[in-house]
Motif scaffolding. Structure first.
Motif, mmCIF file in Angstrom:
data_model
loop_
_atom_site.group_PDB
_atom_site.id
_atom_site.type_symbol
_atom_site.label_atom_id
_atom_site.label_comp_id
_atom_site.label_asym_id
_atom_site.label_seq_id
_atom_site.Cartn_x
_atom_site.Cartn_y
_atom_site.Cartn_z
ATOM 1 N N GLN A 132 -84.947 -34.385 54.071
ATOM 2 C CA GLN A 132 -83.937 -34.650 55.366
ATOM 3 C C GLN A 132 -83.187 -33.707 55.597
ATOM 4 O O GLN A 132 -82.148 -34.203 56.494
ATOM 5 N N GLY A 133 -82.222 -33.997 54.096
ATOM 6 C CA GLY A 133 -81.101 -33.005 54.470
ATOM 7 C C GLY A 133 -81.391 -31.773 54.442
ATOM 8 O O GLY A 133 -79.839 -31.236 54.500
ATOM 9 N N GLY A 134 -82.482 -31.371 54.189
ATOM 10 C CA GLY A 134 -83.135 -29.856 54.726
ATOM 11 C C GLY A 134 -83.114 -29.368 53.485
ATOM 12 O O GLY A 134 -82.785 -30.018 52.668
ATOM 13 N N LEU A 179 -91.428 -19.801 51.677
ATOM 14 C CA LEU A 179 -92.393 -18.845 52.225
ATOM 15 C C LEU A 179 -92.782 -17.756 51.324
ATOM 16 O O LEU A 179 -93.308 -16.920 52.530
ATOM 17 N N GLY A 180 -92.509 -17.813 50.316
ATOM 18 C CA GLY A 180 -93.185 -16.234 49.641
ATOM 19 C C GLY A 180 -91.824 -15.237 49.999
ATOM 20 O O GLY A 180 -92.501 -13.846 49.776
ATOM 21 N N VAL A 181 -91.416 -14.992 50.234
ATOM 22 C CA VAL A 181 -90.326 -14.203 50.386
ATOM 23 C C VAL A 181 -89.167 -13.902 50.044
ATOM 24 O O VAL A 181 -88.196 -14.737 49.493
ATOM 25 N N ALA A 182 -88.296 -12.807 50.528
ATOM 26 C CA ALA A 182 -87.111 -12.580 49.236
ATOM 27 C C ALA A 182 -85.411 -14.001 50.146
ATOM 28 O O ALA A 182 -85.658 -13.648 51.690
ATOM 29 N N PRO A 183 -84.501 -13.811 49.638
ATOM 30 C CA PRO A 183 -84.170 -15.337 49.981
ATOM 31 C C PRO A 183 -83.067 -13.639 51.305
ATOM 32 O O PRO A 183 -82.722 -13.956 52.480
ATOM 33 N N THR A 184 -83.142 -12.249 50.907
ATOM 34 C CA THR A 184 -82.502 -11.855 51.710
ATOM 35 C C THR A 184 -82.917 -11.372 52.907
ATOM 36 O O THR A 184 -82.407 -10.962 54.205
ATOM 37 N N THR A 185 -84.094 -11.351 53.112
ATOM 38 C CA THR A 185 -84.825 -11.434 54.410
ATOM 39 C C THR A 185 -84.781 -12.657 54.448
ATOM 40 O O THR A 185 -84.562 -12.421 55.668
ATOM 41 N N VAL A 186 -84.584 -13.992 54.577
ATOM 42 C CA VAL A 186 -84.264 -15.287 55.115
ATOM 43 C C VAL A 186 -82.860 -14.977 55.580
ATOM 44 O O VAL A 186 -82.714 -14.942 57.308
ATOM 45 N N ARG A 187 -81.500 -14.518 55.083
ATOM 46 C CA ARG A 187 -80.901 -14.100 56.322
ATOM 47 C C ARG A 187 -80.229 -13.297 56.998
ATOM 48 O O ARG A 187 -80.188 -13.379 57.559
ATOM 49 N N THR A 188 -81.393 -12.258 56.648
ATOM 50 C CA THR A 188 -81.841 -11.022 58.092
ATOM 51 C C THR A 188 -82.303 -11.651 59.125
ATOM 52 O O THR A 188 -81.378 -11.367 60.169
ATOM 53 N N TRP A 189 -83.214 -12.186 58.672
ATOM 54 C CA TRP A 189 -83.790 -12.799 60.178
ATOM 55 C C TRP A 189 -82.643 -13.975 60.952
ATOM 56 O O TRP A 189 -83.096 -14.250 61.963
ATOM 57 N N ASP A 190 -81.316 -14.283 60.340
ATOM 58 C CA ASP A 190 -81.178 -15.330 60.588
ATOM 59 C C ASP A 190 -79.984 -14.699 61.383
ATOM 60 O O ASP A 190 -79.352 -14.775 62.282
ATOM 61 N N SER A 191 -79.455 -13.066 61.007
ATOM 62 C CA SER A 191 -78.221 -12.766 61.161
ATOM 63 C C SER A 191 -78.206 -11.515 62.191
ATOM 64 O O SER A 191 -77.445 -11.073 62.963
ATOM 65 N N ARG A 192 -79.400 -11.263 62.038
ATOM 66 C CA ARG A 192 -79.951 -9.886 62.317
ATOM 67 C C ARG A 192 -80.541 -10.538 64.600
ATOM 68 O O ARG A 192 -80.913 -9.797 65.082
ATOM 69 N N TYR A 193 -81.892 -11.483 64.520
ATOM 70 C CA TYR A 193 -82.075 -12.086 65.178
ATOM 71 C C TYR A 193 -82.249 -13.763 65.058
ATOM 72 O O TYR A 193 -83.229 -14.182 66.259
ATOM 73 N N GLY A 194 -80.888 -14.295 64.620
ATOM 74 C CA GLY A 194 -81.096 -15.188 65.065
ATOM 75 C C GLY A 194 -81.980 -16.710 65.253
ATOM 76 O O GLY A 194 -82.047 -17.701 65.896
ATOM 77 N N LEU A 195 -81.984 -16.333 63.825
ATOM 78 C CA LEU A 195 -83.712 -17.344 63.504
ATOM 79 C C LEU A 195 -83.350 -18.616 62.470
ATOM 80 O O LEU A 195 -83.776 -19.110 61.525
ATOM 81 N N GLY A 196 -81.268 -18.923 62.283
ATOM 82 C CA GLY A 196 -81.468 -19.401 61.120
ATOM 83 C C GLY A 196 -81.199 -20.946 61.562
ATOM 84 O O GLY A 196 -81.664 -20.930 62.474
ATOM 85 N N PRO A 197 -81.140 -21.277 60.966
ATOM 86 C CA PRO A 197 -80.812 -23.192 60.835
ATOM 87 C C PRO A 197 -79.984 -23.621 62.042
ATOM 88 O O PRO A 197 -79.269 -23.466 62.439
ATOM 89 N N ARG A 216 -75.795 -23.651 54.429
ATOM 90 C CA ARG A 216 -76.293 -24.893 55.923
ATOM 91 C C ARG A 216 -77.854 -25.229 55.074
ATOM 92 O O ARG A 216 -78.153 -24.512 53.945
ATOM 93 N N ARG A 217 -78.183 -26.292 56.219
ATOM 94 C CA ARG A 217 -79.836 -26.631 55.092
ATOM 95 C C ARG A 217 -80.534 -26.246 56.366
ATOM 96 O O ARG A 217 -80.244 -26.170 57.857
ATOM 97 N N TRP A 218 -82.172 -26.240 56.001
ATOM 98 C CA TRP A 218 -82.937 -25.673 57.112
ATOM 99 C C TRP A 218 -84.160 -27.371 57.246
ATOM 100 O O TRP A 218 -84.146 -27.420 56.812
ATOM 101 N N ALA A 219 -83.268 -27.517 58.021
ATOM 102 C CA ALA A 219 -84.383 -28.677 59.152
ATOM 103 C C ALA A 219 -85.094 -28.200 58.782
ATOM 104 O O ALA A 219 -86.284 -26.601 59.214
ATOM 105 N N PRO A 220 -86.553 -29.545 59.366
ATOM 106 C CA PRO A 220 -88.535 -28.587 59.132
ATOM 107 C C PRO A 220 -88.303 -27.198 60.485
ATOM 108 O O PRO A 220 -89.503 -27.005 60.869
ATOM 109 N N ALA A 221 -88.555 -27.843 61.816
ATOM 110 C CA ALA A 221 -88.227 -26.912 62.550
ATOM 111 C C ALA A 221 -87.613 -26.194 62.792
ATOM 112 O O ALA A 221 -88.365 -24.829 63.028
#
Length: 334
Positions: free
Chosen positions: A18-20, A30-48, A57-62
């Motif tokens: 529940q807390g993400g 996901l099987g990717v690097a944490p830097t990849t997740v952060r890049t997708w967040d900062s570059r493409y707006g796919l953050g939580p 920050r915490r990532w919810a199911p959606a």
């Protein structure tokens, strides 16, 4: 999208507390690097979407489902920017709803040596190594190609090779040596896809410049070309004209290639001492061309473990990819 990719996506979203999830936890699922997740967040707006008052920050199911969609789309070869646009606008309907909080399980002691889910000992290797190893052991071409390209984009060719690909190749090699000829197919599969990822991530060949070309070749009898392929890609990326001749180039052909190209440098790879020919390296270093009074000779760089031990007179030795790239780039006049 393949059945395997769809199943992997559902697994990443399941059991999100529940807390993400933290960024590191999402990356592991996901099987990717944490830097990849952060890049997708900062570059493409796919953050939580949910912002807490804390520092992390915490990532919810959606949110996780959206990243799963991004992974699936990039795995098909879609450009990251377009994949992110689709991931934002075409939300998957199977996103798991938030679940009631459960009692936290007691923490488990981490094993002394991390493994890739298959007995491949990877020590304290980067998270990307483990994801790549898992994909190679499953013979999952789509996932393996995506993870290799992600590593090259995130870290650059030199760091990706040194810190991600080589440790994984070494782990597969150790497994093969200790298991009675098993896992040979995994080693060949991984090497093939590393080679393919290098070709996909390398820009077009650099046009020749007089006296700036670097010749790359394995010595006669040597068929291990992957390290030279990485070197060729890294030099091309830096604007150095390269002529790559691959594995087991015969002596006469090597001499002819050097005379025809008049290179600034010649890099010779030898994986084992049995193939490292000192007389050949010295002969290439002594070659000359050009008009009388302005004759030139190539700078010869010996690469690979086969050259370890006594130095070869008239040549230089690089002990790693970064050193080789720096040396050869310096020799190529602009």
């Amino acid at each position: 999208m393949s059945e395997r990719t769809e199943n992997a996506g559902r697994g990443a979203v399941e059991d999100v507390p529940q807390g993400g999830l933290t960024t590191g936890e999402v990356a592991r699922r996901l099987g990717v690097a944490p830097t990849t997740v952060r890049t997708w967040d900062s570059r493409y707006g796919l953050g939580p979407e949910l912002h807490t008052g804390g520092r992390h920050r915490r990532w919810a199911p959606a949110d996780v489902a959206r990243l799963e969609r991004m992974c699936a789309l990039t795995a098909t070869g879609l450009a990251p920017a377009e994949a992110a646009r689709l991931a934002r606008t075409e939300e998957p309907s199977a996103a798991a709803p938030a679940r009631p909080a459960r009692a936290a399980a007691p923490p488990r002691r981490a094993p002394a040596r991390a493994r890739a889910g298959s007995g491949l000992s990877l020590g304290d290797a980067r998270q990307e190594c483990k994801g790549i190893a898992r994909a190679a052991l499953r013979l999952d071409a789509t996932a393996l190609e995506r993870l290799l390209l992600d590593a090259m984009r995130e870290h650059g060719l030199v760091a990706a090779w040194t810190e991600v690909i080589v440790p994984t190749l070494q782990a597969v090699g150790r497994k093969w040596e200790s298991s009675g000829e098993r896992y040979v197919e995994v080693e060949h599969f991984l090497s093939w896809h590393v080679s393919g990822a290098l070709r996909r991530s390398t820009p077009d060949s650099v046009p020749d410049r007089p006296g700036a070309t670097t010749v790359l070749a394995c010595v006669p009898g040597e068929n291990h070309t992957l390290a030279l392929e990485v070197l060729a890609a890294a030099l091309t990326e830096r604007g150095v004209p390269v002529r790559m001749f691959g594995g087991a180039l015969p002596v006469e052909s090597l001499i002819a290639a050097v005379r025809r190209t008049g290179p600034a440098a010649v890099a010779l790879w030898a994986q084992s001492r049995s193939t490292a020919s000192r007389p050949l390296a010295q002969h290439v270093a002594a070659m000359e061309w050009g008009v009388r009074g302005a004759r030139r000779s190539p700078y010869v760089l010996t690469l690979g473990p086969g050259w370890s031990g006594r130095p070869v007179p008239g040549t230089a030795r690089a002990t790693g990819l970064a050193e080789a790239v720096t040396t050869l780039e310096t020799l190529a006049p602009r």
